[in-house]
Structures are given as C-alpha cells and as structure tokens.
Design a protein around this motif. Structure first.
Motif, PDB file in Angstrom:
ATOM      1  N   SER A 255      -7.650  -3.160   0.417  1.00 16.41           N
ATOM      2  CA  SER A 255      -6.581  -3.595   1.150  1.00 16.41           C
ATOM      3  C   SER A 255      -6.796  -4.670   2.197  1.00 16.41           C
ATOM      4  O   SER A 255      -7.970  -4.903   2.537  1.00 16.41           O
ATOM      5  CB  SER A 255      -5.869  -2.508   1.886  1.00 16.41           C
ATOM      6  OG  SER A 255      -5.966  -1.017   0.995  1.00 16.41           O
TER       7      SER A 255
ATOM      8  N   TRP B 229       0.560  -3.788   4.822  1.00 15.10           N
ATOM      9  CA  TRP B 229      -0.852  -3.634   4.075  1.00 15.10           C
ATOM     10  C   TRP B 229      -0.279  -4.079   2.741  1.00 15.10           C
ATOM     11  O   TRP B 229       0.414  -3.410   2.248  1.00 15.10           O
ATOM     12  CB  TRP B 229      -1.132  -2.293   4.504  1.00 15.10           C
ATOM     13  CG  TRP B 229      -1.874  -2.197   5.743  1.00 15.10           C
ATOM     14  CD1 TRP B 229      -1.642  -1.697   6.886  1.00 15.10           C
ATOM     15  CD2 TRP B 229      -3.064  -2.730   6.076  1.00 15.10           C
ATOM     16  NE1 TRP B 229      -2.346  -1.863   8.069  1.00 15.10           N
ATOM     17  CE2 TRP B 229      -3.545  -2.286   7.434  1.00 15.10           C
ATOM     18  CE3 TRP B 229      -4.123  -3.417   5.252  1.00 15.10           C
ATOM     19  CZ2 TRP B 229      -4.843  -3.124   7.995  1.00 15.10           C
ATOM     20  CZ3 TRP B 229      -5.531  -3.857   6.023  1.00 15.10           C
ATOM     21  CH2 TRP B 229      -5.742  -3.649   7.123  1.00 15.10           C
TER      22      TRP B 229
ATOM     23  N   SER C 229      -2.665  -3.629  -1.320  1.00 14.24           N
ATOM     24  CA  SER C 229      -3.798  -3.022  -1.954  1.00 14.24           C
ATOM     25  C   SER C 229      -4.006  -3.584  -3.395  1.00 14.24           C
ATOM     26  O   SER C 229      -2.800  -3.760  -3.896  1.00 14.24           O
ATOM     27  CB  SER C 229      -3.838  -1.585  -1.596  1.00 14.24           C
ATOM     28  OG  SER C 229      -3.994  -1.015  -0.367  1.00 14.24           O
TER      29      SER C 229
ATOM     30  N   PRO D 224      -5.700   1.432   5.649  1.00 12.98           N
ATOM     31  CA  PRO D 224      -5.843   2.268   4.737  1.00 12.98           C
ATOM     32  C   PRO D 224      -6.953   2.125   4.089  1.00 12.98           C
ATOM     33  O   PRO D 224      -7.931   1.182   3.685  1.00 12.98           O
ATOM     34  CB  PRO D 224      -4.528   1.781   3.795  1.00 12.98           C
ATOM     35  CG  PRO D 224      -4.583   0.208   4.142  1.00 12.98           C
ATOM     36  CD  PRO D 224      -4.851   0.267   5.755  1.00 12.98           C
TER      37      PRO D 224
ATOM     38  N   THR E 108       1.011  -1.300   0.205  1.00 10.93           N
ATOM     39  CA  THR E 108      -0.063   0.139  -0.111  1.00 10.93           C
ATOM     40  C   THR E 108       0.993   1.550  -0.064  1.00 10.93           C
ATOM     41  O   THR E 108       0.398   2.258  -0.626  1.00 10.93           O
ATOM     42  CB  THR E 108      -0.808   0.005   1.273  1.00 10.93           C
ATOM     43  OG1 THR E 108      -1.775  -1.342   1.162  1.00 10.93           O
ATOM     44  CG2 THR E 108      -1.823   1.156   1.323  1.00 10.93           C
TER      45      THR E 108
ATOM     46  N   LYS F 129      -1.127   5.371  -1.118  1.00  7.92           N
ATOM     47  CA  LYS F 129      -2.487   5.497  -0.501  1.00  7.92           C
ATOM     48  C   LYS F 129      -2.525   5.294   1.178  1.00  7.92           C
ATOM     49  O   LYS F 129      -3.553   5.274   1.559  1.00  7.92           O
ATOM     50  CB  LYS F 129      -3.369   4.606  -1.348  1.00  7.92           C
ATOM     51  CG  LYS F 129      -3.728   5.235  -2.631  1.00  7.92           C
ATOM     52  CD  LYS F 129      -4.630   6.455  -2.666  1.00  7.92           C
ATOM     53  CE  LYS F 129      -4.847   6.931  -4.012  1.00  7.92           C
ATOM     54  NZ  LYS F 129      -5.990   7.825  -4.183  1.00  7.92           N
ATOM     55  N   PHE F 130      -1.451   5.106   1.465  1.00  7.75           N
ATOM     56  CA  PHE F 130      -1.514   4.636   2.774  1.00  7.75           C
ATOM     57  C   PHE F 130      -1.891   5.993   3.774  1.00  7.75           C
ATOM     58  O   PHE F 130      -1.229   7.039   3.661  1.00  7.75           O
ATOM     59  CB  PHE F 130      -0.089   4.061   3.372  1.00  7.75           C
ATOM     60  CG  PHE F 130      -0.114   3.555   4.878  1.00  7.75           C
ATOM     61  CD1 PHE F 130      -0.831   2.412   5.123  1.00  7.75           C
ATOM     62  CD2 PHE F 130       0.579   4.104   5.716  1.00  7.75           C
ATOM     63  CE1 PHE F 130      -0.998   1.986   6.380  1.00  7.75           C
ATOM     64  CE2 PHE F 130       0.497   3.623   7.132  1.00  7.75           C
ATOM     65  CZ  PHE F 130      -0.231   2.654   7.627  1.00  7.75           C
TER      66      PHE F 130
ATOM     67  N   VAL G 270      -8.836   2.479  -1.995  1.00  4.10           N
ATOM     68  CA  VAL G 270      -7.906   1.325  -2.396  1.00  4.10           C
ATOM     69  C   VAL G 270      -8.875   0.080  -1.572  1.00  4.10           C
ATOM     70  O   VAL G 270      -9.143   0.334  -0.353  1.00  4.10           O
ATOM     71  CB  VAL G 270      -6.517   1.203  -2.246  1.00  4.10           C
ATOM     72  CG1 VAL G 270      -6.132   2.174  -3.243  1.00  4.10           C
ATOM     73  CG2 VAL G 270      -6.094   1.447  -0.709  1.00  4.10           C
TER      74      VAL G 270
END
Length: 489
Positions: A75, A83, A85, A69, A56, A61-62, A73
C-alpha cells in the motif's frame, strides 16, 4: 589532501519474494494463456482490464485500528491522503467494477482477465509475492447452472493448456454442505475457532489420511519433525461423523450425494447445498464431464469467502522433483460461488461464480513432465562480413516474411563467438554467408540442434569434417525453404 569520497554503487539485488523471468518461461506462459483465454472466449466471455492499484477499502483489506494497511497488501498513500493498494487478486477489482457500472452492464456479466497480482506475505519455496492470475467470472447468475458451466470451462481450460484428459480431475464440494456438517455435529459456523480447526483438518485428508485427520479432530497431532498441531478437541462421536462424511462416496457423483444426505439428515443449509450439487452433477453427466468432474466431500476451500459450490482442478500424475522425490502437483486451478462480494458496495446480494487457473504452477508441472511449449528461439544470421550488414538484414526480412523469427548478429565479434552466441540464444538454426558462399551464390544453413545430437555419435574429427553433418549449402533463392526444412526436422 582531501580524502576522495567513495562513489555509492547500489548492490544489484531483487526484493525478497520477487524474481526475474525471461526467455522460454515467458514464451511458454504466453502460449498457455492464449490457449486458456481462447477457451474462455469460446464460452462467450469478454476480456476486462482493471488498474494495478485499487483504493484499499475497495479491496476489503483496510485495518481501521492501525495507521497503515498491512494485512497482506502492498500500500501507499496518495497525495489526497487516501490509501491505495496493489491488487492481491482479480476478483475484488471485478466486484468494484460491477458495482461502479452496475446499471450499464448486461446481467449476467461475463468477463475474463489475465493480470499480475501482488501479495505482501512471507515468501517461501515456490511462493512469490508477484504472480499471474487467469480468471473467468459470471456475475448476476444464481446457482447452480452457472456453477456447472464454470466447472466445464475450467476442465476445458486445463485440457487446452496441455494436460491429457486422463491426467486431471475437477473435484467439487460446497460451502453449504460444510456448514451443514458443522451444524450437525453441534458447532457454531460463525465461530472461526473450533469450526476453522475442523475444516483445516479435513483439508489435510489427502495428505494425512483418515488416521492423521482423526488426530487433528481430537487432541492434536505431532508430525515427523516433532512439531505439534493443536486439534479441534471433538468427541469421538463428532470425529466419527466428520470422517464418515468425507468417506461417504461410492465412486459416483450421485452416490456421494446420497451418502452426504444420509449423514446430514434434515439440516436445512446442507439440504440446499446438496440440491445444488445434484443439479450440477446431472448437467455434468449429460454434457460428458461426469468422469472428470466428481463430487468430493473432502474439498475444502476458503470457506469464509465462498457461499456455495466450490471446486478445484487437480493433476493426478506423479513427477520427480529436483530432490529426486516422486510427488504430485495437486491443484492447478480452482473456483467457486461468492454471492457476497459485490454486496459490500451495493448493499444487496449479487450472485457470482468464477474460476482461476494457476498458470505458473501448471507450467511447472508440464515442465517437470517434459511438456513445455516448443522452443521459439530465433534463427540467427551470422555477420561474417561487417560491410555486408544490409544483405544480412535482407535475408532476415525474407525469413520474417515467412513467419520465422530471425535476428542478425550485431555484436561485432568473430565467427567462433557468433556461434557461441547462437548456442546461448538456444537457436535451432544458424545462417552463414561468407566470401566463398557469396562467390558461389549460395547460403549455408546449419541445424544446430541436429548437429549437437550427431556430435555424440561421430567418433573422429576427420569423420566430422568429411561428413559436415546437419549443414547444407543452398542457392540464395532457396534460403526460406532450407530454413523451414531444418526447423521441421
């Protein structure tokens, strides 16, 4: 007596924003993708595949202030508590791939990719959480020559997909000239508030016109439903400058550049963007793309993402939608320069530019215009004598050897049900050999589409039986030729 426990049966349903796809739609998409990727390959691009999942943090996008997250997205957490995604586009995985293999890759690195992407966003009409992207990108080549090539390639891809040259335009602008305009009217380009509101207002120019955009640049606008959109609260002078910028073209690429240069004056970032657009316009004119690739200052695209030239392919023809309304499909492809994406991994700027074709949207436009790909449903061989399945399979083998998709009916029903099956499959041709035909050494070939058409023209059952339209009996050794004639009729 003990109460019998009810067996749980799950309800057959799809998650919101996802859909089943089958038959003609998939075949049409596959045919379109073959044509588009052939264009990419003709420019020297090679294919690349990346995993459906990325870490991720690699996607950018974290969200560090939450436990999970969730910013657009889908995940999950791996067994090592990292993580991952599902990719939401094909560009972020490309940036990760380039950064990971930077020293081994040729620069510029040119790749195309077709793949499914996923968006954890609210679905709506025509807006799905899972769809296909078809991208081509050049990494390691600065503006503006790679950008001009990307515009030419996008135009060629849209044409190869089936859109006549007179029915689309590639409209070109630049992140730099937008920044120059915002600076020229006294706004801070780093301030996403007012600057973002101005850009969103400009992006509505095609739909709302100058008057509607002026309201959005000012106090705001109430639409036909009564909903109010807050404006940017610019002064009249600032709004006049924005509208003059959007309307400065005289219908030529060089004229648009001259008009923007007069408005932006000595603004440094704007001058840099205009110099890049001027070089692109010269190349596009020399190579014959000048009439369908036009400089248009009203083009606004994801400006936090792009760093230089931006462009979009827009259909110009009108179609009638399901509600009987005449509409334009608008953009079916886009692209631009993004020099900061690989920098997230490498710490140094790596120039990049790419384009993407919206395959699903383009298919919808061509379908609405009656330009879907030709039907690829198979020929159906009816199994009228169950003990002769081997002979039917031999017929199918002959047709397949000639390049004709063919299936033998395996459902175990009678002739009437088999004919209904062929209709539901959309088969153009059905092949029959019952006891009578076999005794004569013949095979009957029925053109189902022609028969359907003629059935509306023949007035009586007697005439139908006497004429036996769209049906011919041929010697067994002429099966392939007879089916080919029926398919070509």
């Amino acid at each position: 007596m003990a109460k019998k426990e009810k067996t749980f049966r799950p309800k057959p349903r799809k998650p919101r924003g996802f859909r089943d796809r089958s038959g003609a739609e998939i075949l049409a998409e596959q045919a379109m993708l073959r044509r588009i990727t052939a264009v990419y390959a003709s420019y020297g691009f090679l294919p690349l595949e990346t995993p459906a999942f990325e870490y991720t943090d690699a996607l950018g996008k974290f969200l560090p202030d939450v436990d999970r997250p969730n910013n657009g997205v889908f995940s999950l957490q791996d067994d090592d508590e990292q993580w991952m995604s599902l990719r939401y586009d094909l560009t972020a995985p490309l940036a990760r791939h380039v950064a990971e293999h930077y020293d081994a890759l040729p620069k510029p690195f040119r790749r195309y990719q077709v793949g499914t992407v996923w968006r954890n966003e609210k679905p709506g009409p025509g807006r799905f959480r899972e769809f296909t992207q078809c991208d081509a990108d050049t990494v390691g080549a600065p503006a503006p020559h790679a950008d001009a090539e990307a515009v030419m390639m996008l135009a060629d891809a849209v044409a190869a997909a089936g859109v006549p040259l007179d029915d689309f335009l590639v409209r070109i602008s630049s992140r730099k000239i937008m920044s120059g305009l915002l600076e020229s009217i006294g706004l801070d380009t780093a301030d996403g508030g007012t600057s973002g509101t101005v850009l969103r207002a400009m992006d509505k120019y095609d739909r709302l016109g100058a008057e509607g955009v002026r309201w959005l640049l000012g106090k705001g606008r109430k639409d036909e439903s009564g909903d109010f959109t807050e404006g940017a609260h610019l002064s009249d002078g600032q709004a006049d400058m924005v509208l003059a910028f959007m309307e400065c073209s005289d219908g030529t690429n060089m004229g648009a550049i001259r008009g923007m240069r007069e408005i932006l004056g000595d603004n440094a970032i704007g001058a840099e963007g205009l110099a890049e657009l001027e070089t692109m316009a010269e190349t596009l004119g020399l190579t014959g793309y000048g009439e369908r690739a036009i400089i248009d200052p009203s083009v606004v695209r994801g400006l936090d993402y792009y760093t230089g030239p931006v462009f979009e392919a827009e259909l110009t023809f009108e179609v009638t939608n399901d509600q009987g309304q005449v509409v334009q499909f608008g953009s079916v492809g886009s692209g631009g320069r993004y020099d900061d994406l690989v920098k997230r991994f490498k710490g140094v700027e790596v120039p990049a530019v790419g384009c993407s074709v919206g395959v699903s949207r383009l298919l919808s436009a061509l379908e609405a215009r009656g330009q879907m790909a030709a039907d690829e449903a198979p020929v159906v061989i009816l199994a009228l004598e169950p003990d002769r399945m081997g002979a039917y399979q031999m017929m199918a083998r002959q047709l397949r050897a000639a390049g004709i998709a063919t299936e033998v009916y395996l459902g175990g029903s009678g002739m009437r049900a088999q004919m209904k099956y062929a209709d539901k499959r959309g088969a153009r041709v059905a092949v029959l050999q019952g006891e009578d035909e076999r005794a004569r050494g013949e095979i009957t070939v029925k053109d189902l589409k022609l028969g359907e058409k003629l059935s509306t023209q023949i007035e009586s059952n007697e005439e139908w039986r006497e004429s036996q339209p769209a049906q011919v009996s041929v010697p067994e050794n002429e099966l392939v030729a007879a089916v080919q004639r029926a398919l070509q009729s």
